[in-house]
Design a protein around this motif. Structure first.
Motif, PDB file in Angstrom:
ATOM      1  N   GLN A  17      45.020  47.363  40.794  1.00 33.76           N
ATOM      2  CA  GLN A  17      44.625  46.991  42.160  1.00 33.76           C
ATOM      3  C   GLN A  17      44.613  45.474  42.321  1.00 33.76           C
ATOM      4  O   GLN A  17      44.973  44.954  43.384  1.00 33.76           O
ATOM      5  CB  GLN A  17      43.262  47.586  42.495  1.00 33.76           C
ATOM      6  N   PHE A  18      44.214  44.776  41.287  1.00 38.36           N
ATOM      7  CA  PHE A  18      44.247  43.304  41.304  1.00 38.36           C
ATOM      8  C   PHE A  18      45.676  42.830  41.580  1.00 38.36           C
ATOM      9  O   PHE A  18      45.917  42.006  42.458  1.00 38.36           O
ATOM     10  CB  PHE A  18      43.733  42.774  39.962  1.00 38.36           C
ATOM     11  N   ALA A  19      46.637  43.390  40.839  1.00 39.01           N
ATOM     12  CA  ALA A  19      48.041  43.002  41.013  1.00 39.01           C
ATOM     13  C   ALA A  19      48.561  43.396  42.390  1.00 39.01           C
ATOM     14  O   ALA A  19      49.320  42.646  43.008  1.00 39.01           O
ATOM     15  CB  ALA A  19      48.899  43.609  39.907  1.00 39.01           C
ATOM     16  N   VAL A  20      48.153  44.547  42.903  1.00 32.62           N
ATOM     17  CA  VAL A  20      48.582  44.954  44.244  1.00 32.62           C
ATOM     18  C   VAL A  20      47.962  44.029  45.293  1.00 32.62           C
ATOM     19  O   VAL A  20      48.616  43.682  46.283  1.00 32.62           O
ATOM     20  CB  VAL A  20      48.236  46.430  44.531  1.00 32.62           C
ATOM     21  N   GLY A  21      46.723  43.614  45.069  1.00 33.18           N
ATOM     22  CA  GLY A  21      46.101  42.646  45.984  1.00 33.18           C
ATOM     23  C   GLY A  21      46.901  41.351  46.035  1.00 33.18           C
ATOM     24  O   GLY A  21      47.124  40.787  47.106  1.00 33.18           O
TER      25      GLY A  21
ATOM     26  N   ALA B  34      37.678  44.239  42.253  1.00 30.80           N
ATOM     27  CA  ALA B  34      36.419  43.646  41.798  1.00 30.80           C
ATOM     28  C   ALA B  34      35.400  44.733  41.477  1.00 30.80           C
ATOM     29  O   ALA B  34      34.717  44.692  40.453  1.00 30.80           O
ATOM     30  CB  ALA B  34      35.873  42.683  42.855  1.00 30.80           C
ATOM     31  N   GLU B  35      35.326  45.728  42.335  1.00 38.36           N
ATOM     32  CA  GLU B  35      34.383  46.829  42.139  1.00 38.36           C
ATOM     33  C   GLU B  35      34.734  47.650  40.896  1.00 38.36           C
ATOM     34  O   GLU B  35      33.860  48.025  40.117  1.00 38.36           O
ATOM     35  CB  GLU B  35      34.371  47.722  43.375  1.00 38.36           C
ATOM     36  N   ALA B  36      36.015  47.932  40.713  1.00 39.40           N
ATOM     37  CA  ALA B  36      36.441  48.735  39.565  1.00 39.40           C
ATOM     38  C   ALA B  36      36.268  47.982  38.251  1.00 39.40           C
ATOM     39  O   ALA B  36      35.946  48.590  37.219  1.00 39.40           O
ATOM     40  CB  ALA B  36      37.900  49.158  39.729  1.00 39.40           C
ATOM     41  N   LEU B  37      36.460  46.671  38.265  1.00 40.70           N
ATOM     42  CA  LEU B  37      36.391  45.880  37.036  1.00 40.70           C
ATOM     43  C   LEU B  37      34.965  45.545  36.617  1.00 40.70           C
ATOM     44  O   LEU B  37      34.686  45.395  35.422  1.00 40.70           O
ATOM     45  CB  LEU B  37      37.185  44.586  37.208  1.00 40.70           C
ATOM     46  N   ALA B  38      34.060  45.427  37.571  1.00 41.69           N
ATOM     47  CA  ALA B  38      32.698  44.962  37.294  1.00 41.69           C
ATOM     48  C   ALA B  38      32.012  45.674  36.124  1.00 41.69           C
ATOM     49  O   ALA B  38      31.376  45.011  35.298  1.00 41.69           O
ATOM     50  CB  ALA B  38      31.851  45.048  38.559  1.00 41.69           C
ATOM     51  N   PRO B  39      32.100  46.997  35.991  1.00 39.93           N
ATOM     52  CA  PRO B  39      31.415  47.657  34.879  1.00 39.93           C
ATOM     53  C   PRO B  39      31.907  47.246  33.482  1.00 39.93           C
ATOM     54  O   PRO B  39      31.240  47.502  32.493  1.00 39.93           O
ATOM     55  CB  PRO B  39      31.687  49.146  35.111  1.00 39.93           C
ATOM     56  N   PHE B  40      33.055  46.606  33.396  1.00 41.76           N
ATOM     57  CA  PHE B  40      33.631  46.226  32.107  1.00 41.76           C
ATOM     58  C   PHE B  40      33.357  44.761  31.750  1.00 41.76           C
ATOM     59  O   PHE B  40      33.818  44.276  30.721  1.00 41.76           O
ATOM     60  CB  PHE B  40      35.144  46.486  32.113  1.00 41.76           C
ATOM     61  N   ALA B  41      32.613  44.060  32.580  1.00 42.47           N
ATOM     62  CA  ALA B  41      32.395  42.623  32.387  1.00 42.47           C
ATOM     63  C   ALA B  41      31.730  42.305  31.049  1.00 42.47           C
ATOM     64  O   ALA B  41      32.111  41.337  30.395  1.00 42.47           O
ATOM     65  CB  ALA B  41      31.587  42.058  33.544  1.00 42.47           C
TER      66      ALA B  41
ATOM     67  N   ALA C 297      36.989  39.713  38.153  1.00 43.13           N
ATOM     68  CA  ALA C 297      36.175  40.391  39.171  1.00 43.13           C
ATOM     69  C   ALA C 297      35.556  39.384  40.133  1.00 43.13           C
ATOM     70  O   ALA C 297      35.545  39.603  41.350  1.00 43.13           O
ATOM     71  CB  ALA C 297      35.092  41.236  38.498  1.00 43.13           C
ATOM     72  N   ARG C 298      35.057  38.266  39.595  1.00 45.16           N
ATOM     73  CA  ARG C 298      34.453  37.241  40.458  1.00 45.16           C
ATOM     74  C   ARG C 298      35.506  36.671  41.417  1.00 45.16           C
ATOM     75  O   ARG C 298      35.284  36.580  42.620  1.00 45.16           O
ATOM     76  CB  ARG C 298      33.836  36.120  39.630  1.00 45.16           C
ATOM     77  N   TRP C 299      36.647  36.312  40.874  1.00 47.35           N
ATOM     78  CA  TRP C 299      37.700  35.709  41.689  1.00 47.35           C
ATOM     79  C   TRP C 299      38.197  36.692  42.749  1.00 47.35           C
ATOM     80  O   TRP C 299      38.344  36.334  43.915  1.00 47.35           O
ATOM     81  CB  TRP C 299      38.854  35.261  40.789  1.00 47.35           C
ATOM     82  N   ALA C 300      38.434  37.941  42.333  1.00 49.53           N
ATOM     83  CA  ALA C 300      38.912  38.949  43.284  1.00 49.53           C
ATOM     84  C   ALA C 300      37.900  39.168  44.395  1.00 49.53           C
ATOM     85  O   ALA C 300      38.261  39.252  45.573  1.00 49.53           O
ATOM     86  CB  ALA C 300      39.203  40.267  42.564  1.00 49.53           C
ATOM     87  N   GLY C 301      36.615  39.240  44.050  1.00 49.20           N
ATOM     88  CA  GLY C 301      35.570  39.417  45.056  1.00 49.20           C
ATOM     89  C   GLY C 301      35.502  38.258  46.030  1.00 49.20           C
ATOM     90  O   GLY C 301      35.344  38.456  47.239  1.00 49.20           O
ATOM     91  N   GLU C 302      35.647  37.047  45.515  1.00 49.31           N
ATOM     92  CA  GLU C 302      35.621  35.858  46.383  1.00 49.31           C
ATOM     93  C   GLU C 302      36.837  35.842  47.307  1.00 49.31           C
ATOM     94  O   GLU C 302      36.722  35.568  48.501  1.00 49.31           O
ATOM     95  CB  GLU C 302      35.596  34.586  45.541  1.00 49.31           C
TER      96      GLU C 302
END
Length: 171
Positions: A99-103, A123-130, A143-148
């Motif tokens: 999803q990051f790459a599609v974004g 960002a939502e999908a990645l957060a649990p793996f931080a 996740a931080r960058w994608a959310g911003e």
């Protein structure tokens, strides 16, 4: 658009779509560097072969190479293969990376609404793996960058896009 009746009279099966050897729908049209379909017969870029078995490290290296080359759609295809093949415990991680790459793909195409939506999902999908940072993936930064970026009204691919893995040189 009308649907063709498939072999055996099945009205639910289209015969006017490209299909692979197993009968799954596959669009054989050439694509540009951002994955947009081109007319049949046009010269497109080489597409990523689907279903290529890769280790997580190989997939991350190939996806990063494609991102660095400005081909986020093609990076998404590599990451999507991993998502489909991953054990259940890792599917959300690989889905988030895809999803990051599609974004990034939507951003490069000028679709800020689509980019924002996909980056927010990433960002939502990645957060649990931080905390675990599997395979050296810099999940926290991604996740931080994608959310911003998801909250920006008109995002476009920028040179400050984080790399997939920690410690890798910037782009």
């Amino acid at each position: 658009m009308s649907e063709s009746v498939g072999e055996g009279g099945d009205p639910g099966q289209r015969t006017d779509r490209d299909r692979d050897a197993a009968g799954r729908a596959r669009n054989a049209r050439p694509r540009d560097g951002l994955g947009r379909p081109l007319p049949y017969g046009a010269a497109g870029v080489t597409r990523q072969e689907e279903g290529v078995p890769r280790s997580p490290e190989e997939a991350l290296a190939e996806a990063q190479r494609l991102l660095d080359a400005g081909r986020p759609f093609h990076a998404h295809e590599v990451l999507e293969d991993m998502w489909k093949a991953a054990p259940a415990s890792e599917r959300q991680l690989w889905r988030g990376l895809a999803q990051f790459a599609v974004g990034l793909t939507h951003a490069a195409r000028g679709n800020s609404a689509g980019s924002g939506a996909l980056l927010a999902r990433a960002a939502e999908a990645l957060a649990p793996f931080a905390r675990s940072a599997p395979y050296g993936i810099d999940v926290t930064a991604l996740a931080r960058w994608a959310g911003e970026q998801a909250t920006r009204p008109a995002y476009s691919v920028a040179p400050n896009t984080p790399r997939l893995r920690s410690g890798a040189a910037g782009r």
